[in-house]
Scaffold this motif. Structure first.
Motif, mmCIF file in Angstrom:
data_model
loop_
_atom_site.group_PDB
_atom_site.id
_atom_site.type_symbol
_atom_site.label_atom_id
_atom_site.label_comp_id
_atom_site.label_asym_id
_atom_site.label_seq_id
_atom_site.Cartn_x
_atom_site.Cartn_y
_atom_site.Cartn_z
ATOM 1 N N GLY A 517 -48.808 33.330 15.561
ATOM 2 C CA GLY A 517 -48.440 31.866 15.991
ATOM 3 C C GLY A 517 -49.276 30.944 15.053
ATOM 4 N N LYS A 518 -48.391 29.742 15.131
ATOM 5 C CA LYS A 518 -49.019 28.662 14.040
ATOM 6 C C LYS A 518 -48.478 27.361 14.781
ATOM 7 C CE LYS A 518 -45.117 29.763 10.913
ATOM 8 N NZ LYS A 518 -44.704 30.130 9.668
ATOM 9 N N GLU A 519 -49.583 26.389 14.874
ATOM 10 C CA GLU A 519 -49.367 25.445 15.558
ATOM 11 C C GLU A 519 -50.000 24.201 14.442
ATOM 12 O OE1 GLU A 519 -50.292 22.750 19.537
ATOM 13 O OE2 GLU A 519 -50.842 24.516 19.327
ATOM 14 N N PHE A 520 -49.178 23.466 13.619
ATOM 15 C CA PHE A 520 -49.710 22.372 13.240
ATOM 16 C C PHE A 520 -50.006 21.146 13.823
ATOM 17 C CE2 PHE A 520 -47.479 25.187 10.288
ATOM 18 C CZ PHE A 520 -48.403 25.022 8.796
ATOM 19 N N ASP A 553 -61.147 14.453 10.176
ATOM 20 C CA ASP A 553 -61.199 14.852 11.502
ATOM 21 C C ASP A 553 -59.610 15.099 11.982
ATOM 22 O OD1 ASP A 553 -62.784 16.308 13.553
ATOM 23 O OD2 ASP A 553 -62.255 14.489 14.778
ATOM 24 N N ASP A 554 -58.743 15.013 11.182
ATOM 25 C CA ASP A 554 -57.228 15.586 11.489
ATOM 26 C C ASP A 554 -57.083 16.718 11.713
ATOM 27 O OD1 ASP A 554 -56.390 12.794 11.741
ATOM 28 O OD2 ASP A 554 -55.547 12.685 9.939
ATOM 29 N N HIS A 555 -56.294 17.416 12.731
ATOM 30 C CA HIS A 555 -56.037 18.780 13.092
ATOM 31 C C HIS A 555 -54.975 19.196 11.911
ATOM 32 C CE1 HIS A 555 -53.807 21.647 15.871
ATOM 33 N NE2 HIS A 555 -54.754 22.413 14.903
ATOM 34 N N VAL A 556 -55.292 19.995 11.281
ATOM 35 C CA VAL A 556 -54.205 20.468 10.159
ATOM 36 C C VAL A 556 -53.401 21.548 10.689
ATOM 37 C CG1 VAL A 556 -53.940 21.768 8.105
ATOM 38 C CG2 VAL A 556 -55.744 19.895 8.287
ATOM 39 N N VAL A 557 -54.116 22.786 11.371
ATOM 40 C CA VAL A 557 -53.227 23.759 11.823
ATOM 41 C C VAL A 557 -54.173 24.807 12.718
ATOM 42 C CG1 VAL A 557 -53.652 25.272 9.920
ATOM 43 C CG2 VAL A 557 -51.461 25.594 11.230
ATOM 44 N N THR A 558 -53.496 25.301 13.791
ATOM 45 C CA THR A 558 -54.330 26.163 14.637
ATOM 46 C C THR A 558 -53.458 27.564 14.375
ATOM 47 O OG1 THR A 558 -55.248 25.004 15.956
ATOM 48 C CG2 THR A 558 -54.947 27.173 16.671
ATOM 49 N N LEU A 559 -53.793 28.481 13.867
ATOM 50 C CA LEU A 559 -53.453 30.018 13.634
ATOM 51 C C LEU A 559 -53.923 30.892 14.655
ATOM 52 C CD1 LEU A 559 -53.859 30.190 9.829
ATOM 53 C CD2 LEU A 559 -51.770 29.431 11.006
ATOM 54 N N THR A 560 -52.824 31.606 15.209
ATOM 55 C CA THR A 560 -53.322 32.640 16.306
ATOM 56 C C THR A 560 -53.152 34.041 15.681
ATOM 57 O OG1 THR A 560 -52.542 31.288 17.930
ATOM 58 C CG2 THR A 560 -52.874 33.546 18.707
#
Length: 589
Positions: A517-520, A553-560
């Motif tokens: 998974g990937k959530e930007f 501090d901006d969220h770039v991406v969360t990878l699962t």
């Protein structure tokens, strides 16, 4: 003519009375490539008085006819040219070093005229190159011959024998240490050139490499390309000599123009470390500096020691030819007015016999330089459709971003930037080009028409573009967490100094991790393009924007990931950070 003769006589008297003059009275004779039995052709007479009464059609047709009509039968086969003018010598005395540069002009001319006599002349030159040899029978190629013979095979794909001969009898032989009776390796051959082009002839060293470097790039090994680009060409530029005594024999402006032309042709740059152009930081800067030596009539003068207002006969045809090709190879759009002026001046030097006056006044000619003049007039750079728009020798999100901006008209590109953005080589930049560059960056299978050619491993920079605004810097922070069989990696911007609108990086993960998974983050989701793809242990992430920016501090991406092994500082690495982000830190929980 009388003015030039007076200057030559005065120069001779001065040398007799007081030694070498502080200001050379006349330019040296034209340069010829090394490799023939006579290695010092550069000190031969400049030309002969034109008194044949021959009249030919003007323009390209007449210039090609002049070369063909002057060709000489060679003893081994094929044909060469006389030096400097007809009549021809005995067949066994025809030089094997001068037909290469001349043949480039004839071949370019043929592509315009389509005259069968012209292509037959080209093939006669090529056949001479096939049979030319040392007295002991080993194949022999002058420095200006390999590129010409390869170019014949490029223009005539069925005539593969010319390129094959260069690859096997020259580059492979050098690579194996079997070239010539001396059994030269590449290094030893370059030393031979170095020794022959030293002292008073130091400014001719880059001339010897002008075609050899290009040939090594196309037909040699990477190691040979490195040696010719790093050791010889760059050193030749650093050792150019603007002193009066040297410029009696070889000219600094000609040498500098040859360096710019050859390196730009190979899509390379260089920051000179010595010589008259040590203050410049690129070949672009060297060419900009050379423009001050372009006569108002369009020709380039032959020595940096000359001061304005330049005299008419300060201009040199051969120097102008290589300065013209240097500008075309560097950026024909940016230098368009200077190119047009140089071309007009060269055409103004055409003689009634179809050839060109070597110097103003119309009384001196050299058949080899006739060919170089035609080559310079007709040369057009082969564009690089490689997708490397920013010139950093890799595909990045910024390349895709710039291609899209060029399509929108919001970015004014250079010649090389535009053609690099034209990834599919159809002559125009479209959104499909930007998309293909993006896919190439992510490793999704789309390839541009040309590959990115990596530069030699030496002190040089690869971008053939004008300087652009410095990119922003900052840091990325990666935080990992385990949830049962899953691991998440969250990337945030950290310590971003200025607004960032593009970024690209690669995450190295353990071999048992599979991305599921990937959530930007919301800021990235508002950008024009973003993506993340896994290829083995590498996760490629990229994003760019045309109107938004990334802040600290901006969220770039969360990878699962599904993962058997636990995350650790050593297990995850962020590397190859490109464009607006540089530097990183990793925290693990």
């Amino acid at each position: 003519m009388m003015t030039r003769m007076i200057r030559i006589v005065m120069a001779s008297l001065m040398m007799l009375l007081v030694g070498v003059p502080s200001t050379p009275a006349a330019p040296p004779p034209p340069a010829a490539p090394m490799g023939a039995d006579v290695q010092s052709l550069s000190i031969a007479q400049a030309g002969e008085l034109i008194d044949s009464g021959e009249t030919r059609e003007m323009g390209i047709q007449g210039a090609c006819d002049r070369i063909v009509d002057a060709m000489c039968v060679a003893a081994c086969g094929g044909m060469g040219i006389p030096w400097p003018l007809p009549p021809c010598p005995a067949p066994d005395a025809v030089l094997g070093s001068t037909f290469g540069p001349c043949g480039m002009g004839l071949l370019y001319g043929y592509t315009s005229t389509g005259d069968p006599d012209h292509i037959m002349g080209v093939l006669e030159f090529g056949d001479f190159g096939l049979c030319y040899s040392y007295p002991t029978g080993e194949p022999r190629l002058a420095t200006g011959t390999p590129f010409f013979m390869g170019f014949i095979s490029d223009v005539m794909p069925m005539a593969t024998q010319y390129r094959t001969h260069v690859e096997t009898a020259f580059f492979q032989a050098l690579d194996m240490g079997t070239y010539s009776p001396s059994l030269y390796t590449t290094t030893e051959y370059l030393t031979y050139i170095e020794n022959g082009r030293s002292g008073n002839y130091i400014n001719l060293r880059s001339y010897e490499l002008v075609d050899l470097l290009k040939a090594s790039y196309q037909m040699g090994t990477p190691a040979q390309f490195d040696e010719m680009a790093c050791w010889m060409m760059q050193t030749a530029i650093d050792m150019l000599d603007d002193s009066a005594s040297v410029n009696l024999y070889s000219t600094d402006i000609h040498g500098a123009a040859c360096g710019v032309f050859s390196l730009s042709f190979a899509n390379l740059d260089y920051d000179p470390q010595g010589g008259p152009w040590a203050s410049q930081t690129s070949m672009w800067g060297v060419m900009e500096d050379l423009l001050q030596y372009q006569h108002p009539n369009g020709g380039f003068v032959w020595w940096t020691g000359l001061t304005p207002p330049f005299q008419e006969d300060d201009q040199s045809l051969q120097t102008t030819c290589y300065a013209l090709m240097a500008m075309k190879a560097l950026d024909p759009w940016y230098f368009s007015s200077q190119i047009a002026a140089a071309e007009a001046w060269i055409w103004s030097m055409q003689l009634q016999n179809g050839g060109f006056a070597t110097y103003p006044g119309g009384t001196y000619e050299n058949i080899q330089v006739d060919g170089e003049a035609l080559w310079a007039l007709l040369f057009r750079p082969d564009p690089w459709n490689d997708g490397d728009v920013d010139g950093n020798k890799m595909h990045t999100p910024q390349d895709s971003q710039w291609a899209f901006m060029i399509y929108l008209g919001s970015m004014a590109p250079t010649f090389h930037q535009y053609n690099s953005a034209d990834c599919n080589a159809n002559g125009t930049v479209t959104p499909a080009d930007a998309q293909c560059i993006w896919k190439a960056y992510l490793g999704l299978g789309c390839a541009c028409a040309d590959p990115i050619i990596l530069p030699p491993t030496c002190n040089e920079t690869a971008a053939m573009v004008r300087p652009v605004q410095a990119e922003a810097t900052g840091h990325l922070a990666a935080e990992t967490m385990r949830y049962g069989a899953s691991v998440t990696v969250t990337i945030r911007a950290d310590q971003v100094g200025v607004d960032v609108d593009s970024l690209g990086f690669i995450i190295h993960v353990p071999p048992d991790w599979t991305m599921t998974g990937k959530e930007f983050g919301p800021v990235i989701r508002s950008w024009n393009r973003f993506g993340a793809e896994q290829n083995g242990r590498l996760i490629t992430v990229g994003a760019w924007s045309l109107g938004n920016s990334l802040s600290s501090d901006d969220h770039v991406v969360t990878l699962t990931f599904t993962a058997n092994s636990d995350p650790s500082v050593d297990a995850i690495q962020i590397a190859n950070l490109m464009d607006d982000i540089s530097g990183f830190s990793v925290s693990v929980r």
